[in-house]
Design an enzyme around this catalytic site. Structure first.
Site, PDB file in Angstrom:
ATOM      1  N   ALA A 175       0.902  -1.083  -0.006  1.00 55.99           N
ATOM      2  CA  ALA A 175      -0.073   0.011   0.062  1.00 55.99           C
ATOM      3  C   ALA A 175       0.829   1.145   0.065  1.00 55.99           C
ATOM      4  O   ALA A 175       1.924   1.381   0.702  1.00 55.99           O
ATOM      5  CB  ALA A 175      -0.705   0.000   1.300  1.00 55.99           C
ATOM      6  N   TYR A 176       0.361   2.211  -0.620  1.00 50.57           N
ATOM      7  CA  TYR A 176       1.132   3.384  -0.730  1.00 50.57           C
ATOM      8  C   TYR A 176       0.589   4.667   0.221  1.00 50.57           C
ATOM      9  O   TYR A 176      -0.840   4.814   0.209  1.00 50.57           O
ATOM     10  CB  TYR A 176       1.246   3.907  -2.137  1.00 50.57           C
ATOM     11  CG  TYR A 176       2.165   3.285  -2.892  1.00 50.57           C
ATOM     12  CD1 TYR A 176       3.646   3.665  -3.172  1.00 50.57           C
ATOM     13  CD2 TYR A 176       1.748   2.197  -3.643  1.00 50.57           C
ATOM     14  CE1 TYR A 176       4.657   2.782  -3.953  1.00 50.57           C
ATOM     15  CE2 TYR A 176       2.763   1.304  -4.446  1.00 50.57           C
ATOM     16  CZ  TYR A 176       4.199   1.731  -4.339  1.00 50.57           C
ATOM     17  OH  TYR A 176       4.921   0.939  -5.039  1.00 50.57           O
TER      18      TYR A 176
END
Length: 165
Positions: free
Chosen positions: A29-30
């Site tokens: 996940a960013y």
């Protein structure tokens, strides 16, 4: 400072599977992104987590900083992420002195299979295995950051419709 230098390819067929030495489930996940940098969290097999900062505009070579973090923190950060949380299984294959990482995506990018090889310098040209397809190094559409922040699943998995060309 660590420097990540890698080439990226589409995978032509399943020939790599008989050579796979190990595999891990990734949730990626960013947390933040800018024009030349990103911060991501990665949870590996549900038991380990890493926070990674990448800086640089080049797709072939960027500065990279990685830190182990508690899985509970990683889960909280993933809940606060931007865009799509990427799901994939990463398989490691040794071929002619190089370690190839084959990412088999699930979730939004189900069906996409990409191989990466880290190289010692930008001029290195490892021998390509027979199962390697078209090189996509530098094609921003295959950047995990772009895949997470711009849903390109229809294009990357099914190709660009003829009417859109």
């Amino acid at each position: 400072m660590a420097k990540e230098i890698e080439r990226k390819f589409l995978v032509r067929n399943d020939g790599w599977r008989i050579e796979a030495a190990s595999s891990s489930q990734f949730l990626q996940a960013y947390i933040a992104s800018g024009d030349d940098r990103s911060i991501r969290v990665r949870i590996i097999d549900g038991t380990k987590a890493r926070l990674t900062v990448k800086i640089g505009r080049e797709m072939l070579s960027r500065d990279e900083f990685e830190y182990d973090i508690p899985v509970s923190d990683a889960n909280e950060l993933a809940d606060l992420s931007i865009g799509i949380v990427l799901e994939k299984v990463r398989h490691r294959v040794e071929h002619k002195g190089y370690i190839w990482e084959i990412d088999v995506y699930s979730g939004t990018y189900e069906g996409l299979i990409v191989a990466e090889v880290e190289i010692e310098d930008e001029k290195a040209r490892p021998e390509l295995p027979a199962w390697i397809g078209r090189e996509i190094t530098g094609d921003r559409r295959y950047s995990n950051l772009v895949m997470a922040t711009e849903d390109l699943s229809r294009e990357l998995i099914h190709g660009v419709p003829a009417a859109a060309r």
